[in-house]
Design an enzyme around this catalytic site. Sequence first.
Site, short mmCIF file in Angstrom:
data_model
loop_
_atom_site.label_atom_id
_atom_site.label_comp_id
_atom_site.label_asym_id
_atom_site.label_seq_id
_atom_site.Cartn_x
_atom_site.Cartn_y
_atom_site.Cartn_z
N ARG A 110 -32.31 -69.49 65.63
CA ARG A 110 -33.50 -70.02 64.94
C ARG A 110 -33.99 -71.31 65.57
NH1 ARG A 110 -30.68 -66.72 61.63
NH2 ARG A 110 -31.64 -65.80 59.78
N SER A 139 -30.85 -59.18 53.00
CA SER A 139 -30.76 -59.41 54.44
C SER A 139 -31.54 -60.65 54.85
CB SER A 139 -31.32 -58.19 55.19
OG SER A 139 -31.61 -58.54 56.54
N ASP A 169 -20.29 -61.17 57.35
CA ASP A 169 -19.74 -61.02 58.71
C ASP A 169 -18.24 -61.31 58.77
OD1 ASP A 169 -22.27 -60.37 59.53
OD2 ASP A 169 -22.77 -62.40 60.19
O1 SPQ Z 1 -27.47 -60.57 65.08
P1 SPQ Z 1 -26.58 -59.48 64.59
O2 SPQ Z 1 -26.20 -58.58 65.70
O3 SPQ Z 1 -27.16 -58.73 63.43
O4 SPQ Z 1 -25.24 -60.21 64.08
C1 SPQ Z 1 -24.44 -60.20 62.88
C2 SPQ Z 1 -23.00 -60.65 63.34
O5 SPQ Z 1 -21.98 -60.13 62.89
O6 SPQ Z 1 -22.96 -61.59 64.14
C3 SPQ Z 1 -24.41 -58.86 62.15
F1 SPQ Z 1 -23.89 -57.91 62.78
O7 SPQ Z 1 -24.84 -61.23 61.97
C4 SPQ Z 1 -26.03 -61.21 61.17
C5 SPQ Z 1 -25.64 -61.15 59.69
O8 SPQ Z 1 -24.87 -60.02 59.41
C6 SPQ Z 1 -26.78 -62.49 61.44
C7 SPQ Z 1 -27.78 -62.81 60.40
C8 SPQ Z 1 -28.80 -63.86 60.68
O9 SPQ Z 1 -28.60 -64.71 61.57
O10 SPQ Z 1 -29.82 -63.86 59.96
C9 SPQ Z 1 -27.80 -62.21 59.15
C10 SPQ Z 1 -26.87 -61.14 58.79
O11 SPQ Z 1 -27.53 -59.88 58.92
P2 SPQ Z 1 -28.46 -59.28 57.76
O12 SPQ Z 1 -28.81 -57.89 58.24
O13 SPQ Z 1 -27.59 -59.24 56.54
O14 SPQ Z 1 -29.62 -60.11 57.60
#
Ligand code: SPQ
Length: 428
Positions: free
Chosen positions: A25, A166, A314
Amino acid sequence: MELLTNKRELTGTVEVPGDKSMSHRSIMFGAIAEGTTRIKHFLRADDCMSTIAAFRVLGVEIEETDEEIIVHGQGWDALKQPKDAINIGNSGTTIRLLMGILAGTDFTTTLYGDDSIAKRPMNRVMLPLKEMGANCEGHAETEFPPVTVIGTKNLQPITYHMPVSSAQVKSAILFAALQADGETTIIEKKKTRDHSEHMIRQFGGEIDVDGLTIRVKGKQKFVGQTMTVPGDISSAAFFMVAGLVVPNSQVHLTNVGLNPTRTGIVDVIEQMGGQVTISDASRNTGKLAGTITVETSELQGIEIGGDLIPRLIDELPVIALLATQANGTTIIKDAAELKVKETNRIDAVVRELTTLGANIEATEDGMIIHGKTKLHGGRVTSYGDHRIGMMLQVAALLVEEGAVVLEKADAVSVSYPDFFEDLASLCK
Ligand code: SPQ
């Protein structure tokens, strides 16, 4: 790769690398702001480097020095149509948040990634962006990447009840809303990480958050900032669990980000009876960070679900491992989102920990883990998922007999390139 096994003591201090969510971000807000943004303790891991690479392709000048990342933002309108499709690698955060930014451009961009990204659902972002007037399409009439975003300078505000909890969906809508013609309202199902909301304010914008309701006005402009990213609690989690389950251990994790939307794992450890303390908490450029100390503990199984899930989503793979070393049963529920991460994390955790001797079963929305079990050697895989790979290395520390061989160990570079070295530094 053969993993470290049979450890009888872990002691020492680790400063984990910068928070992944905040690092992504910081580049994004730096890119759309006017003026220079300087970012210290930025996470130089594959996912965040994918975000830097994407913005360079979009025409933003970004410098890397030993100390900091410097983003020369020139505002929303300076983003330029890329000549080719943009490769975002393995990073779900990059593709989803970028879609929200691209929704407000006057050009068309295609985003693609690796085999894992090609299976991650995008309708959750495409549907609200379409409602706002942008046109988005997945590959061959599916919702899966490659995705093409046909931006518009005429984005309309919406009122959106989030169907999933999310932060990525919320943030994508926020980025589009900041460019729209009026006020957008987002109603979250459960509170998710709020780094985007904090950064809107930090970069000089306005946002109103009232419980689960978020209101944001369009046509906002931002000003470049100087910031320091705290350590990532999702990376610290692996050392927290290692320190709790390896005998004779005391592990200190310094400068860990303590945003309350991310500290669910600390609550879980306390509920399980684990020894965890937080000290030296301070605010560094507005961010709460501190030292987390854990010691070897006798643990009890608990139920984990509800509002807690987005606060530790996570960390659930490594919490499942923790539960294999607790007395009694641990139930993880309300966590079906685990199925759509870098891999299906319910299946991956259950399969690989079972290979090492754990008593664990998959459910529709989580796992049931029966403790306490002795783990043994075996051949396991990360499935190319960084968090599964790191969890399996922590599991291997408990294996007294036999080797643990990890396939696709290099996946850890997605969020923590020096993970194996930092863990080895604690081993006596
Ligand atoms: O970026 P990515 O691949 O989705 O990474 C993960 C992780 O484990 O590092 C999920 F696999 O983290 C996401 C987290 O699960 C990072 C995130 C964010 O920075 O906003 C939010 C979460 O995902 P989501 O789908 O719940 O919004």
